[in-house]
Design a protein around this motif. Structure first.
Motif, PDB file in Angstrom:
ATOM      1  N   UNK A 112      39.360  53.845  42.007  1.00  0.00           N
ATOM      2  CA  UNK A 112      39.965  52.525  42.246  1.00  0.00           C
ATOM      3  C   UNK A 112      39.885  51.677  40.983  1.00  0.00           C
ATOM      4  N   UNK A 113      38.702  51.618  40.379  1.00  0.00           N
ATOM      5  CA  UNK A 113      38.513  50.788  39.189  1.00  0.00           C
ATOM      6  C   UNK A 113      39.317  51.300  38.000  1.00  0.00           C
ATOM      7  N   UNK A 114      39.551  52.608  37.971  1.00  0.00           N
ATOM      8  CA  UNK A 114      40.325  53.194  36.868  1.00  0.00           C
ATOM      9  C   UNK A 114      41.827  53.010  37.060  1.00  0.00           C
ATOM     10  N   UNK A 115      42.246  52.743  38.302  1.00  0.00           N
ATOM     11  CA  UNK A 115      43.680  52.687  38.606  1.00  0.00           C
ATOM     12  C   UNK A 115      44.348  51.431  38.071  1.00  0.00           C
ATOM     13  N   UNK A 116      43.591  50.346  37.934  1.00  0.00           N
ATOM     14  CA  UNK A 116      44.182  49.100  37.440  1.00  0.00           C
ATOM     15  C   UNK A 116      43.092  48.224  36.849  1.00  0.00           C
ATOM     16  N   UNK A 117      43.286  47.733  35.622  1.00  0.00           N
ATOM     17  CA  UNK A 117      42.280  46.840  35.036  1.00  0.00           C
ATOM     18  C   UNK A 117      42.271  45.456  35.679  1.00  0.00           C
ATOM     19  N   UNK A 118      43.336  45.120  36.396  1.00  0.00           N
ATOM     20  CA  UNK A 118      43.440  43.835  37.075  1.00  0.00           C
ATOM     21  C   UNK A 118      43.560  44.054  38.576  1.00  0.00           C
ATOM     22  N   UNK A 119      42.729  43.332  39.327  1.00  0.00           N
ATOM     23  CA  UNK A 119      42.729  43.446  40.789  1.00  0.00           C
ATOM     24  C   UNK A 119      43.059  42.077  41.379  1.00  0.00           C
ATOM     25  N   UNK A 120      44.235  41.935  41.984  1.00  0.00           N
ATOM     26  CA  UNK A 120      44.594  40.641  42.554  1.00  0.00           C
ATOM     27  C   UNK A 120      43.790  40.339  43.812  1.00  0.00           C
ATOM     28  N   UNK A 121      43.353  39.090  43.924  1.00  0.00           N
ATOM     29  CA  UNK A 121      42.666  38.630  45.132  1.00  0.00           C
ATOM     30  C   UNK A 121      43.742  38.030  46.035  1.00  0.00           C
ATOM     31  N   UNK A 122      44.033  38.711  47.134  1.00  0.00           N
ATOM     32  CA  UNK A 122      45.196  38.386  47.966  1.00  0.00           C
ATOM     33  C   UNK A 122      44.736  37.786  49.290  1.00  0.00           C
ATOM     34  N   UNK A 123      45.180  36.568  49.580  1.00  0.00           N
ATOM     35  CA  UNK A 123      44.909  35.919  50.867  1.00  0.00           C
ATOM     36  C   UNK A 123      46.249  35.674  51.548  1.00  0.00           C
ATOM     37  N   UNK A 124      46.484  36.360  52.648  1.00  0.00           N
ATOM     38  CA  UNK A 124      47.778  36.279  53.334  1.00  0.00           C
ATOM     39  C   UNK A 124      47.784  35.109  54.319  1.00  0.00           C
ATOM     40  N   UNK A 125      48.609  34.111  54.024  1.00  0.00           N
ATOM     41  CA  UNK A 125      48.720  32.957  54.928  1.00  0.00           C
ATOM     42  C   UNK A 125      49.877  33.129  55.914  1.00  0.00           C
ATOM     43  N   UNK A 126      50.916  33.813  55.460  1.00  0.00           N
ATOM     44  CA  UNK A 126      52.074  34.101  56.312  1.00  0.00           C
ATOM     45  C   UNK A 126      52.188  35.622  56.405  1.00  0.00           C
ATOM     46  N   UNK A 127      52.031  36.198  57.600  1.00  0.00           N
ATOM     47  CA  UNK A 127      52.055  37.659  57.703  1.00  0.00           C
ATOM     48  C   UNK A 127      53.326  38.304  57.184  1.00  0.00           C
ATOM     49  N   UNK A 128      54.435  37.548  57.180  1.00  0.00           N
ATOM     50  CA  UNK A 128      55.696  38.086  56.668  1.00  0.00           C
ATOM     51  C   UNK A 128      55.676  38.255  55.147  1.00  0.00           C
ATOM     52  N   UNK A 129      54.712  37.623  54.491  1.00  0.00           N
ATOM     53  CA  UNK A 129      54.624  37.712  53.029  1.00  0.00           C
ATOM     54  C   UNK A 129      53.903  38.973  52.559  1.00  0.00           C
ATOM     55  N   UNK A 130      53.154  39.613  53.429  1.00  0.00           N
ATOM     56  CA  UNK A 130      52.243  40.684  53.002  1.00  0.00           C
ATOM     57  C   UNK A 130      52.954  41.785  52.219  1.00  0.00           C
ATOM     58  N   UNK A 131      53.990  42.355  52.787  1.00  0.00           N
ATOM     59  CA  UNK A 131      54.656  43.479  52.134  1.00  0.00           C
ATOM     60  C   UNK A 131      55.422  43.043  50.880  1.00  0.00           C
ATOM     61  N   UNK A 132      56.251  41.983  50.931  1.00  0.00           N
ATOM     62  CA  UNK A 132      56.961  41.613  49.699  1.00  0.00           C
ATOM     63  C   UNK A 132      56.029  41.162  48.574  1.00  0.00           C
ATOM     64  N   UNK A 133      54.942  40.471  48.910  1.00  0.00           N
ATOM     65  CA  UNK A 133      53.993  40.043  47.876  1.00  0.00           C
ATOM     66  C   UNK A 133      53.337  41.255  47.221  1.00  0.00           C
ATOM     67  N   UNK A 134      52.864  42.169  48.041  1.00  0.00           N
ATOM     68  CA  UNK A 134      52.198  43.352  47.492  1.00  0.00           C
ATOM     69  C   UNK A 134      53.180  44.247  46.744  1.00  0.00           C
TER      70      UNK A 134
END
Length: 215
Positions: free
Chosen positions: A15-37
């Motif tokens: 996991x740590x090797x896959x990306x040097x940056x890890x976004x901290x994601x807080x989903x406020x609108x469930x419809x945003x989850x897939x397009x945001x990710x």
């Protein structure tokens, strides 16, 4: 006392090797989850930490795992064994906690989803170290001493590596990643509230791409 298996350590290392940056994601609108990710992945991010800071976290993990199988999708802000079990059932590929308890550390040793435990002190690190953990989240990084603290940790614990999170910006990420004991950094600048509110997914991709380009 059970010890962390090679399997768990290898998964966390992957996991740590896959990306040097890890976004901290807080989903406020469930419809945003897939397009945001999807926007983050399109920008080059391969690890997605979906937090339980909102009521939509568990469901979002389940949906994103199915929709974006090429990414590592995990759970952040897990604070209890009950939540740990929930996110495992939802398909989380890793679990990140803001801090540690003996119970969570011991549960992580035998869990399906490997644990990246959060620590801010040497004493907490030693609790995990005794069980075989060598990869930790350092949180809240800036408040807990930042780069000088991580340099100090490397003396007594040369075999430990970190993913610092908390107060890190696009401008400081590179400085953290320059440390030998830092494998990745986490940050909320990758998920700006204004872009998400406006559903400006290309802007999210641009920030991700630009942030990776800064490194």
């Amino acid at each position: 006392m059970n010890q962390l298996s090679d399997y768990h350590r290898e998964r966390v290392q992957a996991v740590l090797a896959a990306s040097p940056l890890v976004p901290v994601i807080a989903i406020k609108d469930p419809d945003d989850a897939i397009p945001l990710c999807r926007a983050l992945v399109d920008g080059g991010i391969r690890v997605l930490e979906i937090t339980l800071r909102t009521e939509h976290g568990v469901r979002a993990i389940e949906k994103v795992r199915k929709a974006i199988p090429e990414a590592w999708v995990g759970a952040g802000t897990v604070t209890s064994i009950a939540q740990y079990r929930q996110v495992e059932s939802a398909g989380a590929q890793f679990v990140i906690t803001p801090g540690v308890t003996e119970a969570i550390l011991e549960f992580g040793v035998t869990s399906e989803a490997p644990l990246l435990p959060g620590v801010s002190t040497v004493s907490e690190l030693m609790m995990g170290y005794a069980l075989g953990y060598r990869e930790f989240k350092f949180f809240p990084a800036e408040v807990a001493g930042g780069i000088p603290a991580l340099k100090a940790f490397s003396g007594p614990f040369p075999d430990v590596v970190f993913c610092p999170t908390g107060g890190i910006s696009r401008q400081t990420a590179r400085d953290y990643l320059a440390l030998p004991n830092v494998r990745a950094v986490g940050g909320s600048w990758l998920t700006p509230a204004e872009a998400i509110a406006g559903k400006d997914w290309p802007a999210v991709s641009d920030i991700a791409r630009g942030s990776l380009g800064d490194l």
